[in-house]
Design a protein around this motif. Structure first.
Motif, PDB file in Angstrom:
ATOM      1  N   HIS A  53       0.811  -1.212   0.000  1.00  0.00           N
ATOM      2  CA  HIS A  53       0.000   0.000   0.000  1.00  0.00           C
ATOM      3  C   HIS A  53       0.850   1.271   0.000  1.00  0.00           C
ATOM      4  O   HIS A  53       0.320   2.385  -0.067  1.00  0.00           O
ATOM      5  CB  HIS A  53      -0.883   0.018   1.252  1.00  0.00           C
ATOM      6  N   ASP A  54       2.174   1.132   0.086  1.00  0.00           N
ATOM      7  CA  ASP A  54       3.065   2.268   0.348  1.00  0.00           C
ATOM      8  C   ASP A  54       3.757   2.720  -0.940  1.00  0.00           C
ATOM      9  O   ASP A  54       4.804   2.188  -1.327  1.00  0.00           O
ATOM     10  CB  ASP A  54       4.098   1.865   1.411  1.00  0.00           C
ATOM     11  N   TRP A  55       3.181   3.729  -1.591  1.00  0.00           N
ATOM     12  CA  TRP A  55       3.709   4.225  -2.862  1.00  0.00           C
ATOM     13  C   TRP A  55       5.126   4.768  -2.726  1.00  0.00           C
ATOM     14  O   TRP A  55       6.011   4.442  -3.528  1.00  0.00           O
ATOM     15  CB  TRP A  55       2.779   5.292  -3.422  1.00  0.00           C
ATOM     16  N   GLU A  56       5.379   5.604  -1.735  1.00  0.00           N
ATOM     17  CA  GLU A  56       6.695   6.234  -1.603  1.00  0.00           C
ATOM     18  C   GLU A  56       7.788   5.197  -1.418  1.00  0.00           C
ATOM     19  O   GLU A  56       8.867   5.288  -2.007  1.00  0.00           O
ATOM     20  CB  GLU A  56       6.694   7.238  -0.447  1.00  0.00           C
ATOM     21  N   MET A  57       7.538   4.194  -0.576  1.00  0.00           N
ATOM     22  CA  MET A  57       8.522   3.151  -0.339  1.00  0.00           C
ATOM     23  C   MET A  57       8.782   2.338  -1.603  1.00  0.00           C
ATOM     24  O   MET A  57       9.929   2.095  -1.986  1.00  0.00           O
ATOM     25  CB  MET A  57       8.055   2.222   0.777  1.00  0.00           C
TER      26      MET A  57
END
Length: 370
Positions: free
Chosen positions: A190-194
């Motif tokens: 769910h973590d776009w930046e990561m």
């Protein structure tokens, strides 16, 4: 990718069945792979550890995960006409964002020796499978390598060494087959930046791969929208097929201690604990699992440009039979983990504690038939 993947990771199957676990479809006992196929499953995922045994030859548990066990499961999978993804962990046991422990035999290796070992292990394994006529249909190089692999030599943010070892794994695959799809797999789907940070760094240094793999667990990662939004952004940025390589949703919070037959201090209990339920968008019930699977499959299928390529439900059939544990005492020593042992997964499966197929499997069958 031509076919939407309705996949299952059944790496614990051999152990569960050997210890007495049985599976039922509408009251009739059948082989697990046959039941799954009947519900529209078309792909299986299997983890492979390097040497999941103590120096005295005692298994680390969690289904076995050695090459011999994997081959036995693959033969059943192939006989049923299903495809499979082989998941190289590059560890003797669990590899995930919290631990990426070097195999015992590689413990004293320097960087170049490690790189050669990754290549040789990958190439030798795949050559053997090809000779046996049971070659995989997709290969995963590393498992949840968000924070790197083969610690401490390639631990995030050392992206140079991360890419170095992953590249050797990719080359090991390509030494045997030039065309098989290769997946690179991160957690926190769910973590776009990561995800963006990781793949940007890798693509600056890395060999070509075909599939982005993500893990998504509602009890830890929250609402489904986060996953689907991220998949759409990744599709736009990288233009690669995206597969949810691991997913699971609880169907009950009923304890299964009686099935395990362990003393309270000997069992870890369910990973999906009551304290985590507030993160669930859908309730931990059979009905909630049905609703989740319906929305989950619909969301992936609607990803930009048709790049939502499918999913693998993680360990849907890890029944809480006596003797089957996420780790043995010998494995705890290898990981330097305090334990305890026992089954952590039974309330997130697609079979109840007695091995009966749950209604969520009907959702998969309906989606497959469409």
């Amino acid at each position: 990718m031509n076919e939407f993947i309705h996949g299952m990771d059944i790496s614990s199957m051999d152990e569960v069945v050997r210890l007495g676990g049985k599976f039922y479809h509408k009251g009739q006992e059948k082989r697990l792979v046959d039941i799954l196929k009947e519900y529209g499953v078309n792909y299986i995922r299997l983890r492979l550890w390097v040497d999941p045994y103590s120096e005295d030859g005692i298994s680390y548990g969690a289904g076995g995960g050695d090459l011999q066990t994997t081959i036995a499961i693959v033969k059943e999978v192939k006989a049923a006409g299903l495809k499979y993804l082989l998941d190289f962990h590059y560890s003797d046991f669990w590899a995930d964002p919290g631990k990426q422990i070097k195999p015992k035999a590689w413990k004293k290796y320097g960087d170049e020796e490690l790189a050669k070992a990754v290549f040789a292990h990958t190439e030798d394994t795949l050559k053997l499978l090809k000779r046996k006529g049971i070659f995989p249909d997709m290969v995963q190089v590393g498992n949840e390598i968000t924070n790197g692999l083969l610690w401490p030599d390639a631990k995030k943010p050392d992206y140079d060494n991360i890419a170095r070892f992953v590249n050797r794994g990719i080359r090991g695959v390509r030494a045997v087959d030039e065309d098989i799809p290769i997946m690179l797999h991160l957690d926190h789907g769910h973590d776009w930046e990561m995800c963006c940070d990781w793949f940007d760094h890798f693509l600056e240094r890395g060999e070509e791969f075909q599939v982005i793999g993500l893990s998504y667990y509602p009890v830890w990662n929250g609402e489904l929208k986060g996953l689907i939004d991220n998949m759409n952004l990744l599709a736009k940025r990288y233009g690669k097929p995206i597969v949810v390589a691991e997913v699971a949703q609880p169907f009950t919070m009923e304890d299964y201690a009686d099935y395990e037959g362990l003393k309270p201090e000997e069992r870890k209990g369910a990973a999906a604990k009551p304290a985590l339920l507030k993160r669930l968008e859908y309730p931990a019930t059979e009905e909630g699992q049905v609703l989740f699977m319906r929305k989950f499959i619909e969301g992936i299928a609607a990803v930009e440009n048709g790049l939502g390529a499918g999913y693998f439900y993680w360990e849907p059939a890890w029944l809480p039979v006596k003797g089957s544990s996420w780790a043995t005492k010998e494995a705890l020593m290898y990981m330097q983990d305090p334990g305890p042992c026992g089954n952590e997964w039974a309330n997130q499966g697609l079979f109840d504690y007695d091995g009966n197929a749950l209604p969520a499997l009907e959702v998969i069958k309906s989606a497959y038939l469409r």
